[in-house]
Design a protein around this motif. Sequence first.
Motif, PDB file in Angstrom:
ATOM      1  N   SER A   1       0.889  -1.117   0.098  1.00  0.00           N
ATOM      2  CA  SER A   1       0.086   0.012  -0.020  1.00  0.00           C
ATOM      3  C   SER A   1       0.613   1.188   0.095  1.00  0.00           C
ATOM      4  CB  SER A   1      -1.186   0.050   1.370  1.00  0.00           C
ATOM      5  OG  SER A   1      -0.162   0.017   2.485  1.00  0.00           O
ATOM      6  N   GLY A   2       2.243   1.295  -0.244  1.00  0.00           N
ATOM      7  CA  GLY A   2       2.936   2.327  -0.231  1.00  0.00           C
ATOM      8  C   GLY A   2       4.404   2.031  -0.644  1.00  0.00           C
ATOM      9  N   ASP A   3       5.061   1.598   0.158  1.00  0.00           N
ATOM     10  CA  ASP A   3       6.749   1.644  -0.201  1.00  0.00           C
ATOM     11  C   ASP A   3       7.132   0.657  -1.502  1.00  0.00           C
ATOM     12  OD1 ASP A   3       8.190   2.213   2.741  1.00  0.00           O
ATOM     13  OD2 ASP A   3       6.123   1.102   2.926  1.00  0.00           O
ATOM     14  N   ILE A   4       6.237  -0.027  -2.156  1.00  0.00           N
ATOM     15  CA  ILE A   4       6.473  -0.898  -3.197  1.00  0.00           C
ATOM     16  C   ILE A   4       6.534   0.039  -4.268  1.00  0.00           C
ATOM     17  CG2 ILE A   4       4.205  -1.173  -3.846  1.00  0.00           C
ATOM     18  CD1 ILE A   4       4.893  -4.073  -4.404  1.00  0.00           C
ATOM     19  N   SER A   5       5.845   1.062  -4.388  1.00  0.00           N
ATOM     20  CA  SER A   5       5.968   2.134  -5.697  1.00  0.00           C
ATOM     21  C   SER A   5       7.438   2.769  -5.441  1.00  0.00           C
ATOM     22  CB  SER A   5       4.822   3.181  -5.591  1.00  0.00           C
ATOM     23  OG  SER A   5       3.482   2.792  -5.428  1.00  0.00           O
TER      24      SER A   5
END
Length: 438
Positions: free
Chosen positions: A212-216
Amino acid sequence: MRHTQVARYAIGALGVSSLLLASACGAGSKTGAAQAKNVGCDITQPTSSTTVNVLAYNSSAIDPFTNTMIASCGSDTLKFKHDPIDFAGQVQKTATTLNGTTGTYDIVEGYSLVIPQYADKLEPLDSYFAKYKDKFKLGDLDKTMLEGMTYDGKLYGLPTQANVTTFAYRKDIFDELGIQPPKTFEELKAAAAKIQASGKVKYPLAMPLLASGDISTRYSLGLYSQGTSYIDPTTKKLTFTSPAGTKSLQWLKDLTPYMDPQVTTFDQPKVQQQMFNGTAAIAEMYSGRMLDLTQEKNSKYYKDFGFFTAPSLEPGGKPWATVSVDGWTIPKNTKVDKDLLFQVMAASISEAAAKDAVPAALPSRTGIANASNMPWYDAVQGALSAGAPTPPMERWTSDLQTQTREFLAQGITGKVSVQDALQKAQAVGEKVIAADGS
């Protein structure tokens, strides 16, 4: 963009708060109000009673500047109000105060991507910078960090400090197994495989790949390492389905056998905890979190941690890293004199305050941090001198990341192929760009 000094995403709308939470540094501060009061504050005090409301989350990297501002600049006529708040609270309050006709806050601590997101709601600072450059020695501020606060040719934030993607590792395990700090992802994979095969650590590699966040952010680092970004500078097209986009996502997938199976639920604090308790031997985080690793109270391995520059995705490439800049901004809707607010902000990033911030923060003032006062200095400097960039300064970046990250997670976890995941991201991304109209 090159960066030769040690320095180091982002506040968007409420809908992207999960992405932004991944960017926060650690908690706590070594600079208290009493210590900060001795710094001094050479500003023109207001002649009538004035209260300045400051929005800044509490962390060891930000507190020294906040405390300096409040403790040293306050007077009989100038009062400050700053309530303790965590990063999630700051994200919410930033959106609220900037979108209102009259804001609640007069100074807002912001990040690189807050600038394009809210540029029309922030006060341009160029004229104030020129006016007070000599008085507050603003010429000593790192140029790349200033660029990280600039959008469309205008300066909207006064940088305080920054974070750089950095790797930490267990020196004792590396030494025992004869492993050198990796310089490429091939070497990173080989190191993780060797540690795993030795039986010392089941899942030796830790990365914040929160779906929901860091992956981007981690996907985009692969693009930067290959000298590109979300938009190809030549074709002006999105790069999800390009060879660079494919390689960026494929490498993250290829590393998953060496990471905890729940890695897409891990943010930076969870990655940090893996290093604390010994369930990981290599970890990637922002440099602002490295201080915690060296504290005896946090881990019995505190003497065993070393640091290395983010490796490149492929030989000869740029480091798999970015420079995330923090800084003070002034909302247009404040009722307090903006000239006064700028003076206060400038005073808060004095040389003394910058020294107090080290090693928790990489201050915007150059010549403060070095290898003797920051154990990960060389690791950070390696990324900066190799051209680690600031995040793309585009209005659509936050929306693009928010609406495509689920596909990246599907590709990494194997729910769909890497190619299918990127095709979905490309299609949605094109709609985001078209809707923005820029």
